[in-house]
Design an enzyme around this catalytic site. Structure first.
Site, PDB file in Angstrom:
ATOM      1  N   GLY A  13      57.380   2.877  98.079  1.00 42.75           N
ATOM      2  CA  GLY A  13      57.714   2.126  99.272  1.00 42.75           C
ATOM      3  C   GLY A  13      59.130   2.367  99.742  1.00 42.75           C
ATOM      4  O   GLY A  13      59.406   2.414 100.932  1.00 42.75           O
TER       5      GLY A  13
ATOM      6  N   GLY B 104      49.512   5.960 100.078  1.00 45.32           N
ATOM      7  CA  GLY B 104      49.930   5.793  98.691  1.00 45.32           C
ATOM      8  C   GLY B 104      50.855   4.634  98.411  1.00 45.32           C
ATOM      9  O   GLY B 104      50.846   4.089  97.312  1.00 45.32           O
ATOM     10  N   GLU B 105      51.672   4.228  99.382  1.00 47.13           N
ATOM     11  CA  GLU B 105      52.716   3.248  99.096  1.00 47.13           C
ATOM     12  C   GLU B 105      52.499   1.873  99.715  1.00 47.13           C
ATOM     13  O   GLU B 105      53.037   0.889  99.235  1.00 47.13           O
ATOM     14  CB  GLU B 105      54.061   3.785  99.614  1.00 47.13           C
ATOM     15  CG  GLU B 105      54.543   5.015  98.902  1.00 47.13           C
ATOM     16  CD  GLU B 105      55.761   5.596  99.579  1.00 47.13           C
ATOM     17  OE1 GLU B 105      56.877   5.319  99.136  1.00 47.13           O
ATOM     18  OE2 GLU B 105      55.580   6.318 100.578  1.00 47.13           O
ATOM     19  N   MET B 106      51.712   1.785 100.791  1.00 46.92           N
ATOM     20  CA  MET B 106      51.804   0.581 101.612  1.00 46.92           C
ATOM     21  C   MET B 106      51.299  -0.673 100.923  1.00 46.92           C
ATOM     22  O   MET B 106      51.743  -1.768 101.262  1.00 46.92           O
ATOM     23  CB  MET B 106      51.143   0.779 102.962  1.00 46.92           C
ATOM     24  CG  MET B 106      49.820   1.492 102.926  1.00 46.92           C
ATOM     25  SD  MET B 106      48.449   0.488 103.385  1.00 46.92           S
ATOM     26  CE  MET B 106      47.518   0.297 101.936  1.00 46.92           C
TER      27      MET B 106
ATOM     28  N   SER C 182      54.482   8.849 101.217  1.00 48.43           N
ATOM     29  CA  SER C 182      53.069   8.870 101.644  1.00 48.43           C
ATOM     30  C   SER C 182      52.806   9.967 102.678  1.00 48.43           C
ATOM     31  O   SER C 182      51.923   9.842 103.523  1.00 48.43           O
ATOM     32  CB  SER C 182      52.664   7.505 102.222  1.00 48.43           C
ATOM     33  OG  SER C 182      52.849   6.481 101.296  1.00 48.43           O
TER      34      SER C 182
END
Length: 884
Positions: A518, A843-845, A678
Site C-alpha cells: 500500500g 495486490g495492495e488495495m 500493484s
C-alpha cells in the site's frame, strides 16, 4: 557421536551424528532435500520445516537425529514430482493455495499427516492440525480449501482431471493453475538459501548494539585467528560509493565511522562454515562513543536536536497539498470532526528470511559478479550495486522469493553478499537468521496525523485537512515515494473540493522505513475512513450511504486537482449493500451481555500507473511456434506468471504450455520497473499486449501464422512492447498535479465481536467488494484479496514492530490458522479505459481499507473509537473507560 539408521523417502540411510544434529540440517545440508524450509530461528514457530516422522508431523528444526534410529521420514520430495505429483500436491495447486510457495511444503506435509489419520476433517480439525504452519500470502482460506479438496481426492469423490480447468473453458477469466505452482508444491523451487556452491564461504555480520553512536575502534584480532576464518571486511574494503542509493545516498553497505540505528552493519566475517563465522563475529570488539538517541520525530524535530545525517536535515522532505481554501470551507461547514491518529511501525513479514548468495563468474577484473537474491526490481538493484561496489560487470538473478509485500523494493542482504564476493574472491552465502532479518529490513512507516473533515448541511463533504509526520527511521530509502503516494490518494473515494495537507519525513534512530503493501495510503486511509465514520455519526447518516453520496464522479478532481474520467465506485456501494444490511441485522442479536458485535466499512480508490511510469517487454516467436516472454517482472507470489501466460495464450490462440517465461535474469530481460504499486498487470501486461499486437500485425501483413512464415517473409521474430504513462510531478508548493492513470476500487466490511470485559476484539468475517476490471485468473484475484484481508486485520489488531524487541513470529504476533476468519469476495468487472484488456491490478488495495473497517466495527460494536493502531485489548478497554 552415534550411528543412526533412517529410512528417508523410502531409501535406507545411515549417519554418524552428534547429539546436537537436528533433522532439518541433515535433510538440507547432507541430503540436499531443500524443500524443507527454515523461517523461524528453530523455535518451532513457523512450520516451514514440517516433515513426517513415523506417521506424525514434526518440526524438523527441533527434532534431534540421535533420537530417530530406525525411524521412517518423509519429506515433500518423497510425495511426488511435477510429472507424477501426489494428490495432496495436486489439490494445493488446483485450489490456488500456492502463492510464494515458501510455506507450501510444510503445509503439504502437515496436511498429509492429518489426512492419513482423518480423511474427512472439518474446518476446526484442519485449523488445529495446521495451527503451527504460518502463511503470509493466502489468509489461509485457499489452504483450508486445498486440504478439503485433497480429502475429496483421497476419498475418491473427485479427481484432479475433473477439477482442473480445460483450455476449452477459455484462457482469460479462468483459474488455470499458476505455471510455477507445481514446482513449489513439490519442494523443487530454489529459494536463495537453497543454492549451494563449491568452495563457498559463509558470512556473518557484526551489527551495531547502539542506536546512535560514533565508532571509536574495532578490534578483530581474536576473530581473525579463530578456526575456519578466512578474513574480515570493513567499509574501507568496498571500492565504490558504499551507498545503497534509492533516492538519497544515505545508507552504507557497511558503516564507516558512525551508526544511526540498532543493527547497522559494521563488519563482515567470512569463514568456511556458518557456525565458524558466527563464532568469530561474536569475538569482534567494537567501542562506541554514544550520541543522543531520537526514536520519534518529535525528538528529532526538537530545537537543538543532533543532526543524524551530516548531509541532510532531520526533516529531510516536506510536501504540502493545497486545493481550494480548506480553512475557509471548514470554518463554514455545518458539520466538522477533528482528531489525531497514529499508525504503528509494522514489519511486512514475508516468511523467508533475507538470504542472498553471490559469486564471481570468470577471472580477474573481467569477471562478472553474479548476485542471486530476492529483488522485485533486478535492473534497478543491479545499478545500485554497481555504483555502491565500484564494479560494473554485474548480473542480478532473482531467486524464488518467499513473499515480500514491499520489503524487497529495498536492497537488504545483497549489498553484504556482493561486497564479500568481490573482497574474498570466493562464492558467498549470507543466510541471516529471522532475528537478524528483522533488524536489517526496512519497515512500514509510522504516521502521526492531525485531521479535520467537514460537510455541509446536506451531507456533502466540504474540506479535509491532514497534517502528517512520517517517522523515516535512520534512512530515507523510499520515504519520499510513500509521502507522495499518500498525498496522491489522500481524498480516497470521495469528492472533497477543498484540501489542505502537509507531509513531513523525519530521520530518527528507529528502524528505517520504506514501502510496504500500500505504501502510504493505508496510513492516511486509517485517518480519513475513521473521520468519515465520525462525521456520518455526527450527521446521523448511515456510513455506507454517506460514502455513496460523497463519491467522486467523472469530471471531478482528486486531491491533486487532476480530473478523473472513470470512477465505478457507486456500483460497489450498491453491490455490498445487501451484505451490509444482513450483517447489521445479525449484529442486533448481540446487544445484551459483555460480547458486542459491530459492523464497519472502509473504502479506497487505489491508484495504479503513476505519472511517468513505464515498462518494456520483449516477446519472441520460437522455431517450434512457442512464444518466449523476456521481462524482469518479479513474481513473489502475486501471480505474475499466470497473467503473462494467460494473456499471451489468449491473444495468440496458443496452449499455455507453449508460452515460456524468462523473467529472473538481468542479462536476459527488459527493464519493467518494480513488481510493486500493484502495477504489474496494468503496466507490464500493457507492454506485453503491445508487443504481441506488433507480432500479430507482422503475421497479418505477411499472411502467415508461424515462425517459418515470418522468417521466409523477412519479418522479425522478436518484438518489443512498451507501456508509458504521461510524465508529471506534484507541484512542490501546492501538491497539485497529475494522478494515476487508473484506479482499483474497494470496500471492506468487517464484522467484529468485542468482549467489553477483556477488551479483546475478534474478526468474525471480512467481506471485500472490488472492481478492478475483467478478472484474468479468479483464484489468483481471490488469493490476493484474502491474503490482504488477513494482513490488514493483523495490522489493525495485533501487529507492531518494536526495534530490538520484535525478534520472531511470536513477538510479532504473526496471524495464524487460529486467528483466521471467514472471508467473502464480491467482484465487479468494469473495463478500464486504458487497462490491460480492460484489467488493472489488485495486490495492495485490501491492505488500505481493512484496518479502518475493523476499527469502525469496534466503534459500532461497543462505542470505543481507536485512534492509535493496533487496536489492542488495553487500548479498547481504555477507550471504553472514557466512554463511561
Amino acid at each position: 557421536m552415534k550411528k543412526v539408521r533412517l529410512t528417508i523417502n523410502g531409501m535406507p540411510k545411515q549417519f554418524v551424528v552428534g547429539t546436537d544434529r537436528v533433522l532439518l540440517d541433515l535433510l538440507r545440508d547432507d541430503l540436499r532435500l531443500t524443500g524443507t524450509k527454515q523461517s523461524c530461528d528453530r523455535k518451532g514457530q513457523c512450520g516451514a520445516c514440517t516433515v513426517i516422522v513415523n506417521g506424525k508431523a514434526v518440526h524438523s528444526c527441533l527434532t534431534k537425529v540421535i533420537n530417530l534410529d530406525g525411524a521412517e521420514v518423509i519429506t515433500v520430495e518423497g510425495l511426488g514430482t511435477p510429472d507424477n505429483p501426489h494428490l495432496i500436491q495436486e489439490a494445493f495447486v488446483l485450489a490456488g493455495a500456492v502463492q510464494c510457495g515458501y510455506c507450501t511444503p510444510g503445509m503439504i506435509m502437515a496436511t498429509k499427516a492429518l489426512l492419513d489419520k482423518n480423511p474427512d476433517p472439518d474446518n476446526g480439525e484442519i485449523k488445529q492440525a495446521l495451527a503451527h504452519n504460518l502463511c503470509r500470502c493466502t489468509g489461509y482460506v485457499k489452504i483450508i480449501d486445498a486440504v478439503k479438496l485433497a480429502g475429496r481426492f483421497l476419498r475418491g469423490e473427485a479427481t484432479p482431471d475433473k477439477v482442473r480447468p480445460d483450455f476449452k473453458d477459455g484462457t482469460l477469466g479462468v483459474s488455470h493453475p499458476r505455471p510455477t505452482a507445481m514446482l513449489k508444491a513439490c519442494g523443487l523451487a530454489e529459494f536463495a538459501a537453497d543454492i549451494q556452491f563449491q568452495d563457498a564461504l559463509e558470512v556473518a555480520v557484526v551489527r551495531s548494539t547502539e542506536h546512535h553512536a560514533v565508532i571509536k575502534s574495532i578490534d578483530t584480532k581474536a576473530a581473525e585467528t579463530m578456526p575456519g576464518v578466512i578474513g574480515v571486511m570493513t567499509a574501507k574494503d568496498i571500492k565504490g560509493t558504499n551507498r545503497l542509493k534509492m533516492i538519497f545516498p544515505d545508507q552504507p553497505i557497511l558503516c564507516e565511522n558512525k551508526v544511526r540505528t540498532l543493527g547497522d552493519p559494521i563488519l563482515v566475517v567470512a569463514a568456511e562454515t556458518k557456525a565458524q563465522a558466527q563464532a568469530a563475529a561474536a569475538a569482534v570488539t567494537i567501542a562506541y562513543d554514544p550520541l543522543p538517541v531520537m526514536m520519534t520525530p518529535a525528538e528529532a524535530m526538537a530545537e537543538g536536536a543532533v543532526q543524524i545525517h551530516a548531509e541532510f536535515p532531520n526533516v529531510c522532505f516536506r510536501q504540502p497539498q493545497v486545493k481550494g481554501d480548506a480553512e475557509k470551507a471548514l470554518a463554514q461547514s455545518a458539520f466538522m470532526v477533528e482528531a489525531e491518529f497514529q499508525t504503528q511501525m509494522n514489519h511486512q513479514a514475508p516468511t523467508e528470511p533475507e538470504a542472498c548468495v553471490a559469486y564471481l563468474e570468470g577471472e580477474g577484473e573481467d569477471a562478472q559478479l553474479v548476485v542471486i537474491g530476492r529483488s522485485i526490481d533486478i535492473h534497478t538493484h543491479k545499478a545500485m550495486l554497481q555504483e555502491a561496489l565500484g564494479w560494473k560487470n554485474v548480473r542480478y538473478e532473482e531467486a524464488f522469493a518467499g513473499g515480500q509485500f514491499g520489503i524487497k523494493a529495498a536492497i537488504t542482504s545483497e549489498g553484504i553478499a556482493a561486497a564479500a564476493a568481490l573482497h574474498f574472491r570466493r562464492p558467498i552465502r549470507y543466510i541471516p537468521s529471522l532475528a537478524e532479518s528483522m533488524l536489517l529490513t526496512s519497515k512500514r512507516h509510522p504516521f502521526s496525523m492531525k485531521v479535520k473533515l467537514g460537510a455541509d448541511k446536506d451531507g456533502r463533504l466540504t474540506a479535509y485537512a491532514n497534517d502528517f509526520i512520517v517517522n523515516s527511521g535512520a534512512y530515507e530509502t523510499l520515504g519520499i515515494v510513500v509521502i507522495t503516494r499518500a498525498l496522491q490518494m489522500l481524498s480516497g473515494s470521495y469528492h472533497i473540493p477543498n484540501i489542505k495537507a502537509m507531509g513531513q519525513l523525519v530521520y530518527t534512530n528507529n528502524a528505517a522505513g520504506s514501502v510496504a503493501r500500500g505504501a502510504g495510503p493505508p496510513q492516511v486511509a486509517f485517518a480519513l475512513e475513521s473521520a468519515m465514520d465520525m462525521l456520518a455519526e455526527k450527521m446521523g447518516i448511515d456510513p455506507l450511504e454517506f460514502r455513496r453520496m460523497t463519491s467522486l464522479k467523472p469530471g471531478e478532481s482528486v486531491s491533486t486537482g487532476a480530473v478523473i474520467d472513470q470512477w465505478p465506485f457507486e456500483g460497489l456501494c450498491d453491490a455490498i449493500r445487501p451484505h451490509y444490511d444482513r450483517a447489521k441485522k445479525e449484529a442486533t442479536a448481540f446487544r445484551d451481555g459483555p460480547v458486542k458485535r459491530g459492523v464497519g466499512i472502509a473504502c479506497t480508490a487505489f491508484g495504479i500507473a503513476q505519472p511517468g511510469d513505464e515498462a518494456t517487454v520483449d516477446v519472441e516467436l520460437d522455431p517450434d511456434d512457442a512464444i518466449t516472454i523476456y521481462a524482469a517482472a518479479a513474481d513473489p507470489g502475486e501471480g505474475t506468471d499466470s497473467m503473462l501466460t494467460q494473456i499471451t495464450a489468449h491473444l495468440m490462440d496458443l496452449p499455455m504450455e507453449k508460452v515460456h517465461l524468462v523473467t529472473r535474469n538481468s542479462d536476459q530481460t527488459t527493464g519493467t520497473g518494480p513488481a510493486a504499486a500493484s502495477r504489474i498487470t496494468y503496466m507490464v501486461g500493457g507492454a506485453l499486449v503491445n508487443a504481441l499486437e506488433q507480432m500479430k500485425a507482422a503475421m497479418t501483413e505477411a499472411g502467415v501464422t508461424n515462425y517459418e512464415g515470418l522468417k521466409k517473409a523477412g519479418k522479425p521474430t522478436r518484438y518489443t512492447g512498451k507501456k508509458n504513462v504521461t510524465a508529471g510531478q506534484l507541484d512542490p508548493k501546492t501538491g497539485q498535479g497529475p494522478t494515476f492513470e487508473s484506479q482499483v476500487h474497494n470496500i471492506q466490511m468487517a464484522e467484529v465481536e468485542v468482549n467489553t470485559e477483556t477488551g479483546e476484539a475478534r474478526v468474525i468475517k471480512m467481506t471485500s467488494a472490488v472492481d478492478s476490471g475483467p478478472v484474468i485468473n479468479p483464484k489468483n484475484l481471490e488469493g490476493q484479496l484474502e491474503g490482504g484481508m488477513d494482513q490488514g486485520v493483523g495490522y489493525a489488531l495485533r501487529e507492531e514492530y518494536i526495534h530490538g524487541r520484535t525478534k520472531d513470529w511470536v513477538t510479532f504476533k504473526f496471524p495464524t490458522m487460529k486467528t483466521a476468519f471467514d472471508m467473502e469476495v464480491i467482484i465487479r468487472e468494469t473495463p478500464r479505459l486504458k487497462g490491460t484488456l480492460g484489467s488493472t491490478g489488485i495486490g495492495e488495495m485490501t491492505m488500505v481499507s481493512t484496518a479502518p473497517a475493523v476499527t469502525n466495527a469496534i466503534k459500532d460494536a461497543c462505542g470505543a473509537r481507536i485512534y492509535d493502531l493496533p487496536a489492542t485489548p488495553d487500548k479498547i478497554k481504555a477507550a471504553l473507560a472514557k466512554e463511561e
